[in-house]
Scaffold this motif. Structure first.
Motif, short mmCIF file in Angstrom:
data_model
loop_
_atom_site.label_atom_id
_atom_site.label_comp_id
_atom_site.label_asym_id
_atom_site.label_seq_id
_atom_site.Cartn_x
_atom_site.Cartn_y
_atom_site.Cartn_z
N ALA A 160 31.64 -23.99 -58.86
CA ALA A 160 32.17 -24.25 -57.66
C ALA A 160 31.44 -23.18 -56.62
O ALA A 160 31.01 -22.43 -56.72
CB ALA A 160 33.57 -23.75 -57.79
N LEU A 161 31.29 -23.82 -55.54
CA LEU A 161 30.98 -23.35 -54.29
C LEU A 161 31.82 -22.80 -53.18
O LEU A 161 32.76 -23.82 -52.87
CB LEU A 161 29.74 -24.37 -53.28
CG LEU A 161 29.08 -23.63 -52.38
CD1 LEU A 161 28.27 -22.45 -52.71
CD2 LEU A 161 28.16 -24.73 -51.53
N ASN A 162 32.08 -21.44 -53.08
CA ASN A 162 33.03 -21.22 -52.26
C ASN A 162 32.38 -20.46 -50.82
O ASN A 162 31.31 -19.84 -50.86
CB ASN A 162 33.71 -19.75 -52.82
CG ASN A 162 34.46 -20.12 -53.89
OD1 ASN A 162 35.69 -20.15 -53.69
ND2 ASN A 162 33.98 -20.01 -54.91
N ILE A 163 32.76 -21.36 -49.70
CA ILE A 163 32.16 -21.03 -48.33
C ILE A 163 33.23 -20.56 -47.38
O ILE A 163 34.54 -21.05 -47.44
CB ILE A 163 31.45 -22.43 -47.81
CG1 ILE A 163 30.40 -22.47 -48.98
CG2 ILE A 163 31.22 -22.21 -46.47
CD1 ILE A 163 29.26 -21.92 -48.76
N GLN A 164 32.90 -19.56 -46.58
CA GLN A 164 34.16 -19.28 -45.51
C GLN A 164 34.20 -20.47 -44.45
O GLN A 164 33.04 -21.14 -43.94
CB GLN A 164 33.62 -18.15 -44.88
CG GLN A 164 34.77 -17.16 -43.98
CD GLN A 164 35.75 -16.77 -45.00
OE1 GLN A 164 35.49 -16.32 -46.07
NE2 GLN A 164 36.89 -16.88 -44.46
N GLU A 165 35.23 -20.67 -43.71
CA GLU A 165 35.45 -21.77 -43.03
C GLU A 165 34.57 -21.45 -41.65
O GLU A 165 34.41 -20.16 -41.22
CB GLU A 165 37.06 -21.46 -42.41
CG GLU A 165 37.37 -22.84 -41.31
CD GLU A 165 38.76 -22.59 -41.05
OE1 GLU A 165 39.52 -21.77 -41.54
OE2 GLU A 165 39.38 -23.63 -40.11
N GLY A 166 33.91 -22.79 -41.17
CA GLY A 166 33.03 -22.13 -40.11
C GLY A 166 31.68 -22.44 -40.36
O GLY A 166 30.92 -22.53 -39.53
N LYS A 167 31.23 -21.94 -41.67
CA LYS A 167 29.98 -21.69 -42.00
C LYS A 167 29.18 -23.17 -42.28
O LYS A 167 30.23 -24.02 -42.57
CB LYS A 167 30.06 -20.55 -42.97
CG LYS A 167 30.52 -19.23 -42.64
CD LYS A 167 29.47 -18.79 -41.91
CE LYS A 167 29.90 -17.27 -41.74
NZ LYS A 167 29.02 -16.56 -40.70
N THR A 168 28.20 -23.37 -42.72
CA THR A 168 27.54 -24.31 -43.45
C THR A 168 27.60 -24.57 -44.67
O THR A 168 27.00 -23.39 -45.49
CB THR A 168 25.93 -24.45 -42.87
OG1 THR A 168 26.04 -24.62 -41.25
CG2 THR A 168 25.59 -25.67 -43.30
N ALA A 169 27.97 -25.43 -45.36
CA ALA A 169 28.16 -25.58 -46.89
C ALA A 169 26.87 -26.39 -47.14
O ALA A 169 26.40 -27.49 -46.50
CB ALA A 169 29.20 -26.20 -47.32
N ILE B 85 27.31 -29.64 -44.86
CA ILE B 85 28.28 -29.84 -44.10
C ILE B 85 28.33 -28.69 -43.21
O ILE B 85 28.65 -27.45 -43.39
CB ILE B 85 29.62 -29.94 -44.77
CG1 ILE B 85 29.76 -30.96 -45.94
CG2 ILE B 85 31.15 -30.02 -43.90
CD1 ILE B 85 31.03 -30.87 -46.65
N THR B 86 28.09 -28.79 -41.70
CA THR B 86 28.18 -27.81 -40.83
C THR B 86 29.66 -27.59 -40.28
O THR B 86 30.57 -28.58 -40.41
CB THR B 86 27.40 -28.18 -39.51
OG1 THR B 86 27.78 -29.31 -39.00
CG2 THR B 86 25.81 -28.49 -39.88
N ALA B 87 29.96 -26.40 -39.53
CA ALA B 87 31.09 -26.09 -39.46
C ALA B 87 32.12 -26.37 -40.33
O ALA B 87 33.31 -27.23 -40.08
CB ALA B 87 31.49 -26.88 -37.88
N SER B 88 32.35 -26.12 -41.40
CA SER B 88 33.06 -26.41 -42.43
C SER B 88 34.73 -26.21 -42.21
O SER B 88 34.92 -25.03 -41.48
CB SER B 88 32.59 -25.64 -44.00
OG SER B 88 32.65 -24.40 -43.83
N LEU C 42 33.28 -28.07 -53.87
CA LEU C 42 33.34 -27.16 -52.79
C LEU C 42 34.73 -26.76 -52.32
O LEU C 42 35.73 -27.38 -52.23
CB LEU C 42 32.71 -27.88 -51.52
CG LEU C 42 32.68 -27.32 -50.17
CD1 LEU C 42 31.67 -26.22 -50.24
CD2 LEU C 42 32.14 -28.35 -49.28
N ILE C 43 34.85 -25.27 -52.24
CA ILE C 43 36.16 -24.67 -51.82
C ILE C 43 35.73 -24.11 -50.33
O ILE C 43 35.07 -23.10 -50.18
CB ILE C 43 36.44 -23.68 -52.75
CG1 ILE C 43 36.60 -24.39 -53.97
CG2 ILE C 43 37.87 -23.18 -52.34
CD1 ILE C 43 37.01 -23.37 -55.20
#
Lengths: 113, 110
Positions: free
Chosen positions: B10-19, B77-80, B106-107
């Protein structure tokens, strides 16, 4: 709005039972597909059909058969259900001759006890 | 045999970042690659298609690239947003069929 529907969302059957899963699409698509999806394995193609009464085996056809008597309807049959057929079953359809963008139904989660 | 692989972790990304999700293929040269989104308990939904002669394709916050030398497609995905959390599948064409990757979950964390 385009639509692919499947006959059941959840199904519980016993080992040895005959199971019918139905799929109907309203987009006049020529191609229809049956997949099963298991964790970590992705989508595996069971059978597909590119025309009425035509069928082709996919990667894992053993233990399954299909029927396509009408363009909009594609049925998957488990002749004698076994526990290793417990899975999520997904139906999809697409236009022939295009880029095979596939439209999926909501899936049927089948449990065989 | 033809094979398509996605990162199973799983890929963990902070809101607002690009995944950025990766799809690699072997033993084949697909004419196009497709990306789908799948939410839990539901069927996949088509997002984007990119052809072999296209380097990049965009749709709103989504961008897909296709590198035939590396045999790889990247999905951005930009601005996730948390609503982007899902499993993303890539697929490549093979005759009448699509060959599917197993998907990457993706989380997006608020």
């Amino acid at each position: 709005d385009v639509k692919v529907t499947q006959s059941s969302r959840y199904l519980v059957k016993r080992t040895g039972e005959k199971v019918f899963l139905e799929c109907v699409q309203d987009m006049d698509h020529e191609n229809m597909f049956w997949y099963r999806q298991d964790p970590g394995l992705g989508l595996r193609l069971i059978y597909f059909s590119y025309d009425v009464k035509m069928k082709e085996k996919g990667d894992i056809p053993e233990g399954y058969s299909v029927s396509r008597e009408k363009k909009e309807r594609f049925s998957l049959i488990l002749e004698s259900a076994s526990t290793n057929q417990t899975s999520m079953y997904l139906c999809a359809s697409s236009f022939a001759g295009g880029t095979n963008e596939q439209f999926f139904g909501p899936g049927t989660r089948l449990t065989v006890l | 045999s033809q094979k398509i692989e996605q990162n199973s972790e799983a890929l963990n990304i902070q809101e607002g970042k690009t995944a950025t999700l990766t799809c690699n293929y072997t033993n084949y040269s697909p004419a196009y690659l497709q990306w789908y989104r799948q939410d839990p308990g539901r069927g996949p939904v088509f997002l984007l298609l990119i052809r072999e002669n296209e380097k990049e394709k965009r749709k709103e916050r989504l961008k897909v690239t296709f590198d035939t030398t590396l045999k790889q497609s990247l999905f951005h995905i930009t601005a996730s947003q948390p609503a982007d959390s899902a499993t993303y599948l890539c697929a490549m064409d093979s005759n009448y069929q699509l060959i599917w990757g197993a998907g990457t979950k993706l989380i997006i964390k608020p």
